[in-house]
Design a protein around this motif. Structure first.
Motif, PDB file in Angstrom:
ATOM      1  N   LEU A  55       0.822  -1.210   0.000  1.00  0.00           N
ATOM      2  CA  LEU A  55       0.000   0.000   0.000  1.00  0.00           C
ATOM      3  C   LEU A  55       0.858   1.264   0.000  1.00  0.00           C
ATOM      4  CD1 LEU A  55      -2.723  -1.198   2.517  1.00  0.00           C
ATOM      5  CD2 LEU A  55      -2.932  -0.955   0.041  1.00  0.00           C
ATOM      6  N   GLU A  56       1.912   1.256   0.811  1.00  0.00           N
ATOM      7  CA  GLU A  56       2.785   2.431   0.850  1.00  0.00           C
ATOM      8  C   GLU A  56       3.467   2.632  -0.503  1.00  0.00           C
ATOM      9  OE1 GLU A  56       2.821   4.543   3.179  1.00  0.00           O
ATOM     10  OE2 GLU A  56       1.795   3.466   4.779  1.00  0.00           O
TER      11      GLU A  56
ATOM     12  N   CYS B 291       1.042   4.200  -2.817  1.00  0.00           N
ATOM     13  CA  CYS B 291       0.893   5.633  -2.530  1.00  0.00           C
ATOM     14  C   CYS B 291       1.996   6.437  -3.206  1.00  0.00           C
ATOM     15  CB  CYS B 291       0.947   5.894  -1.023  1.00  0.00           C
ATOM     16  SG  CYS B 291      -0.582   5.520  -0.181  1.00  0.00           S
TER      17      CYS B 291
ATOM     18  N   ARG C 196      -3.368   8.373  -0.639  1.00  0.00           N
ATOM     19  CA  ARG C 196      -3.811   7.235   0.179  1.00  0.00           C
ATOM     20  C   ARG C 196      -5.269   6.901  -0.095  1.00  0.00           C
ATOM     21  NH1 ARG C 196      -0.939   9.938   4.640  1.00  0.00           N
ATOM     22  NH2 ARG C 196       1.155   9.075   4.628  1.00  0.00           N
ATOM     23  N   ILE C 197      -6.072   7.945  -0.220  1.00  0.00           N
ATOM     24  CA  ILE C 197      -7.494   7.695  -0.486  1.00  0.00           C
ATOM     25  C   ILE C 197      -7.674   7.077  -1.869  1.00  0.00           C
ATOM     26  CG2 ILE C 197      -9.718   8.809  -0.859  1.00  0.00           C
ATOM     27  CD1 ILE C 197      -8.965  10.737   1.401  1.00  0.00           C
TER      28      ILE C 197
ATOM     29  N   VAL D 167      -5.525   5.229  -3.387  1.00  0.00           N
ATOM     30  CA  VAL D 167      -5.075   3.834  -3.280  1.00  0.00           C
ATOM     31  C   VAL D 167      -6.182   2.967  -2.680  1.00  0.00           C
ATOM     32  CG1 VAL D 167      -3.490   2.303  -2.043  1.00  0.00           C
ATOM     33  CG2 VAL D 167      -2.613   4.327  -3.207  1.00  0.00           C
ATOM     34  N   ILE D 168      -6.849   3.494  -1.678  1.00  0.00           N
ATOM     35  CA  ILE D 168      -7.949   2.738  -1.071  1.00  0.00           C
ATOM     36  C   ILE D 168      -9.021   2.416  -2.099  1.00  0.00           C
ATOM     37  CG2 ILE D 168      -9.902   2.941   0.528  1.00  0.00           C
ATOM     38  CD1 ILE D 168      -7.939   4.524   2.376  1.00  0.00           C
ATOM     39  N   THR D 169      -9.371   3.395  -2.920  1.00  0.00           N
ATOM     40  CA  THR D 169     -10.413   3.136  -3.918  1.00  0.00           C
ATOM     41  C   THR D 169      -9.908   2.178  -4.995  1.00  0.00           C
ATOM     42  OG1 THR D 169      -9.822   5.073  -5.259  1.00  0.00           O
ATOM     43  CG2 THR D 169     -11.443   5.399  -3.531  1.00  0.00           C
TER      44      THR D 169
ATOM     45  N   ILE E 250      -7.680  -0.314  -4.617  1.00  0.00           N
ATOM     46  CA  ILE E 250      -7.714  -1.690  -4.135  1.00  0.00           C
ATOM     47  C   ILE E 250      -9.148  -2.127  -3.853  1.00  0.00           C
ATOM     48  CG2 ILE E 250      -5.380  -1.640  -3.180  1.00  0.00           C
ATOM     49  CD1 ILE E 250      -6.728  -1.542  -0.392  1.00  0.00           C
TER      50      ILE E 250
ATOM     51  N   GLN F 267     -15.353   0.361  -4.476  1.00  0.00           N
ATOM     52  CA  GLN F 267     -14.732   1.515  -3.819  1.00  0.00           C
ATOM     53  C   GLN F 267     -15.386   1.822  -2.476  1.00  0.00           C
ATOM     54  OE1 GLN F 267     -13.738   4.952  -6.481  1.00  0.00           O
ATOM     55  NE2 GLN F 267     -15.074   3.869  -7.886  1.00  0.00           N
TER      56      GLN F 267
ATOM     57  N   VAL G 295     -14.973  -1.492   0.258  1.00  0.00           N
ATOM     58  CA  VAL G 295     -13.656  -1.590   0.881  1.00  0.00           C
ATOM     59  C   VAL G 295     -13.615  -0.847   2.214  1.00  0.00           C
ATOM     60  CG1 VAL G 295     -12.691   0.455  -0.246  1.00  0.00           C
ATOM     61  CG2 VAL G 295     -11.177  -1.412   0.406  1.00  0.00           C
TER      62      VAL G 295
ATOM     63  N   LEU H  41      -3.879   2.646   6.946  1.00  0.00           N
ATOM     64  CA  LEU H  41      -3.294   3.454   5.866  1.00  0.00           C
ATOM     65  C   LEU H  41      -3.569   4.941   6.077  1.00  0.00           C
ATOM     66  CD1 LEU H  41      -1.718   3.176   3.217  1.00  0.00           C
ATOM     67  CD2 LEU H  41      -3.901   3.144   2.005  1.00  0.00           C
TER      68      LEU H  41
ATOM     69  N   LEU I 124     -13.679  11.032   1.788  1.00  0.00           N
ATOM     70  CA  LEU I 124     -13.754   9.793   1.001  1.00  0.00           C
ATOM     71  C   LEU I 124     -14.863   9.874  -0.037  1.00  0.00           C
ATOM     72  CD1 LEU I 124     -13.268   7.297   3.948  1.00  0.00           C
ATOM     73  CD2 LEU I 124     -11.810   7.412   1.929  1.00  0.00           C
TER      74      LEU I 124
ATOM     75  N   ARG J 284     -13.872  11.960  -3.017  1.00  0.00           N
ATOM     76  CA  ARG J 284     -12.949  11.267  -3.926  1.00  0.00           C
ATOM     77  C   ARG J 284     -13.688  10.208  -4.748  1.00  0.00           C
ATOM     78  NH1 ARG J 284      -9.026  13.627  -5.185  1.00  0.00           N
ATOM     79  NH2 ARG J 284      -9.760  13.204  -7.247  1.00  0.00           N
TER      80      ARG J 284
ATOM     81  N   ASN K 193     -13.984   9.906  -8.709  1.00  0.00           N
ATOM     82  CA  ASN K 193     -13.627   8.677  -9.422  1.00  0.00           C
ATOM     83  C   ASN K 193     -14.796   8.190 -10.266  1.00  0.00           C
ATOM     84  OD1 ASN K 193     -11.207   8.787  -8.096  1.00  0.00           O
ATOM     85  ND2 ASN K 193     -11.541   6.962  -6.839  1.00  0.00           N
TER      86      ASN K 193
END
Lengths: 212, 212
Positions: A132-133, A136, A152-153, A155-157, A159, B161, B164, B175, B189, B192, B196
């Motif tokens: 994850l890092e 980012c 980071r946000i 990346v969250i979306t 994954i 999205q 998660v 994270l 969130l 974003r 997206n």
DNA sequence: GTCTATACTACGATAGAC
DNA sequence: GTCTATCGTAGTATAGAC
């Protein structure tokens, strides 16, 4: 007794039934050994569970590593190269999540996320955190935008699009009117997720240009 | 004994510990009643579990319904209107998934997806299916693209999205270096994810124009 | 309808033979 | 190291009092 075989059976049982649902008797029987050998080797059910988590972290790390361990730092890359690294990691992540081979791993991790124990720390610390890092950093480089919080946000979306394939497998199968996700379906999904990834990153770049 | 109170406690227990992990004794005790009342009313643990699933389907349906139940069919909408409906549904879905109020519901459903039983059919049939199919239609209308297969995959990635945030809550918190997802974080969130979503839909439209 | 008491099963842990 | 035997606990189900 081959220890890795016992661990693999334990992972499958824990993944299918959860920590409380799985039984040491059942695991030992499936491995063709006595239940007390679990006590002897791991100190009990809890110890077996943690050993299973370590095993997953090691195995999954081995599988995912080639996709993001290129030696050089993300910051040193060109934006296009960073983007292609992102695609590589996401693609590998899809293979891991969609494939049945590692179904047990991913289910184990998913369950652990719902009620995190020490096992989650081991998995996150062993592999997931690094992935994850790295993502980012790559997002920052690919978009030329040094905003870690936004990265980071994103990346969250990113994954999330992949995680859903395992976490909500039952829903995905129903919606796609399928019984399984075969290689062809995986390829279709991967293509769409790659397109989405590009769309998301392009928008991030466009936003940046608007500001400046 | 108030039945809905027993069900709410049951949902919380099942969500936290899973079907095998939760105990009828514990649920009954928390509800201040005898365990045998569960047998009397629901026929046993399994029956209680199914009743809990029905209760969730009904409650969640009530909560989500205003976001996508506008009476008129998606096909009759203008693309822009369809898109704003998509944003509305996604936003409501985020509130439901991120909020702690319905944490038990979402955890219950997540667990159910990992090892689907009849309970999943009830939940999917009661609410989730309708929401997903509506989203598919809206995606088709918003992009002017009558390709259901692609629309379904896009819908999967869209909800991924959001999913998660609950399914991988532990990872998200690590994270983002947070202990909880408060209202401000939820808003960030959501913003974003909305961006997206627009990016993904715009790309879908662009692809369509390339072909024609 | 609701509770108490009880039967039965399965679990995890442990001690001890080998 | 591995297995067998056993203990205590906790689970669900059921019968019967009220």
């Amino acid at each position: 007794m081959l220890q890795h075989r016992l661990l693999e059976i334990a992972i499958a049982e824990f993944a299918a039934k959860g920590l409380e649902g799985a039984s040491t008797r059942g695991i030992a029987a499936a491995a063709g050994t006595a239940m007390s050998s679990i006590t002897y080797h791991y100190g009990g059910k809890e110890g077996l569970y943690l050993a299973a988590a370590d095993y997953i972290a090691a195995q999954a790390g081995e599988e995912m590593a080639p996709a993001f361990d290129h030696g050089d730092l993300p910051a040193a890359l060109a934006p296009g190269e960073a983007r292609s690294r992102i695609h590589g990691i996401v693609r590998q992540f899809i293979e891991t999540m969609a494939g049945e081979r590692s179904a047990a791993w991913s289910l184990f991790i998913m369950r652990e996320q719902m009620a995190p124990t020490e096992a989650f720390e081991r998995i996150y610390g062993g592999l997931m955190g690094k992935m994850l890092e790295t993502l980012c950093e790559l997002v920052c480089t690919a978009t030329g935008r040094d905003d870690r919080d936004t990265a980071r946000i994103v990346v969250i979306t990113l994954i999330g699009q992949v995680i859903v394939l395992r976490a909500s497998r039952a829903t995905v199968l129903k919606l796609m009117r399928r019984g399984t996700i075969d290689a062809a379906a995986t390829a279709t999904l991967a293509a769409r997720i790659a397109a989405n990834t590009d769309a998301i990153l392009d928008r991030l770049i466009a936003e940046c240009q608007e500001i400046s």
